[in-house]
Design a protein around this motif. Structure first.
Motif, PDB file in Angstrom:
ATOM      1  N   UNK A   1      -3.991   4.237   0.936  1.00  0.00           N
ATOM      2  CA  UNK A   1      -4.585   4.556  -0.361  1.00  0.00           C
ATOM      3  C   UNK A   1      -5.523   3.465  -0.848  1.00  0.00           C
ATOM      4  N   UNK A   2      -5.091   2.212  -0.711  1.00  0.00           N
ATOM      5  CA  UNK A   2      -5.915   1.127  -1.233  1.00  0.00           C
ATOM      6  C   UNK A   2      -7.125   0.843  -0.358  1.00  0.00           C
ATOM      7  N   UNK A   3      -7.011   1.138   0.973  1.00  0.00           N
ATOM      8  CA  UNK A   3      -8.121   0.888   1.890  1.00  0.00           C
ATOM      9  C   UNK A   3      -9.010   2.113   2.073  1.00  0.00           C
ATOM     10  N   UNK A   4      -8.544   3.252   1.567  1.00  0.00           N
ATOM     11  CA  UNK A   4      -9.350   4.450   1.648  1.00  0.00           C
ATOM     12  C   UNK A   4      -9.520   5.005   3.045  1.00  0.00           C
ATOM     13  N   UNK A   5      -8.533   4.803   3.902  1.00  0.00           N
ATOM     14  CA  UNK A   5      -8.593   5.309   5.267  1.00  0.00           C
ATOM     15  C   UNK A   5      -7.179   5.530   5.779  1.00  0.00           C
ATOM     16  N   UNK A   6      -7.051   6.211   6.912  1.00  0.00           N
ATOM     17  CA  UNK A   6      -5.728   6.446   7.471  1.00  0.00           C
ATOM     18  C   UNK A   6      -5.392   5.384   8.517  1.00  0.00           C
TER      19      UNK A   6
ATOM     20  N   UNK B   1       2.690   1.882   4.673  1.00  0.00           N
ATOM     21  CA  UNK B   1       1.460   2.354   5.307  1.00  0.00           C
ATOM     22  C   UNK B   1       0.691   3.279   4.376  1.00  0.00           C
ATOM     23  N   UNK B   2       1.437   4.132   3.662  1.00  0.00           N
ATOM     24  CA  UNK B   2       0.776   5.044   2.719  1.00  0.00           C
ATOM     25  C   UNK B   2       0.060   4.264   1.622  1.00  0.00           C
TER      26      UNK B   2
END
Length: 285
Positions: free
Chosen positions: A115-120, A110-111
């Protein structure tokens, strides 16, 4: 909590192996944790596992009860293995205190995605096994209804919209494969049983003949078919080895004459058969 007493045994193991507890713990249905956990455990056939699936663990208090169960299992044998799909950090922290080896199946993945999608990631529970995409969900439900209506050649209605028509002698695995493709992939699947009335003939049965391009055949071994049929109709001609041998030979000849792809179901799971059907008929999205 549900327990599964089934065990994995090494072929020809000389000495008994102590049973080890394996827990699949989730904040939702537990399907993902169990599926991935079982897939990992399957790589260790020399061990035996007492499996426990515990869904809907979404509070620290609920997690504490699970830790008690894990501790009890640890006290009576080897250190348990705990597979988790838990999003809530507080719940995860409680489970981390269990006397067990914990394998977080979400873990760093998930982390990495964050990071790659730029959102939580969303903290909503059970996103994968809830309604989610309602259009896809209802498509699967319609597919199940279609499969039930068209099981065992019961209906000719709307066969023209079928994605797959599974053709096979009785008890070769048509129905479970049909239902799996419908529920898992939302495909419209019918199945047709080959019986003595369909022979002798060079062509496929009239009901499915014009849909030959969407047909897929199943076969098995005569001995396996005879065993399965004996469970249904013991000591009958239907279950005799001679009858099973005849039906399978005729079916395979029929498939070859009509260029219908087919596979032997005797050593394959429904998941494996479905994967072959999807790939062969180019039904993967």
């Amino acid at each position: 909590m549900t327990a599964d007493p089934l065990v994995d045994r090494a072929a020809g193991a000389a000495a008994p192996v102590a049973t080890r507890a394996a827990f699949f713990v989730s904040d939702s249905t537990g399907i993902t944790a169990e599926t991935l956990g079982r897939a990992l455990l399957a790589n260790f056939p020399g061990f035996r596992f007492q499996r426990h699936t515990i869904p809907f663990v979404d509070t620290p208090a609920g997690a504490a009860h699970v830790v008690s169960d894990i501790a009890a299992a640890a006290a009576s044998g080897l250190q348990p293995i705990v597979f988790t799909t838990i999003k809530n950090a507080a719940v995860g922290a409680v489970l981390a205190g269990a006397p067990a080896t914990r394998i977080d199946l979400l873990g760093g993945h998930l982390t990495e995605l964050e990071q790659t999608l730029g959102t939580t990631a969303s903290e909503q529970l059970g996103q994968f096994h809830t309604l989610g995409d309602t259009e896809h969900y209802f498509a699967r439900m319609r597919a199940v209804e279609y499969a039930i209506e068209h099981d065992d050649g019961q209906s000719a209605r709307a066969l023209d919209i079928a994605d797959v028509i599974i053709v096979a002698p009785s008890r070769c695995g048509k129905t479970p494969t049909t239902m799996y493709l419908a529920l898992q992939y939302g495909l419209l699947v019918a199945n047709y049983p080959l019986t003595d009335d369909d022979f002798p003939t060079d062509a496929l049965p009239p009901l499915v003949q014009k849909y030959a391009a969407r047909c897929f055949g199943l076969t098995t071994t005569p001995l396996r078919l005879s065993q399965v049929r004996h469970e249904r109709r013991p000591h009958s001609t239907y279950a005799s080895l001679a009858q099973c041998t005849l039906e399978l030979r005729r079916a395979e000849d029929l498939y070859r004459r009509n260029r219908v792809p087919f596979l032997n179901s005797s050593t394959k799971s429904v998941e494996e058969m479905s994967a072959v059907i999807l790939q062969t008929l180019k039904l993967r999205s």
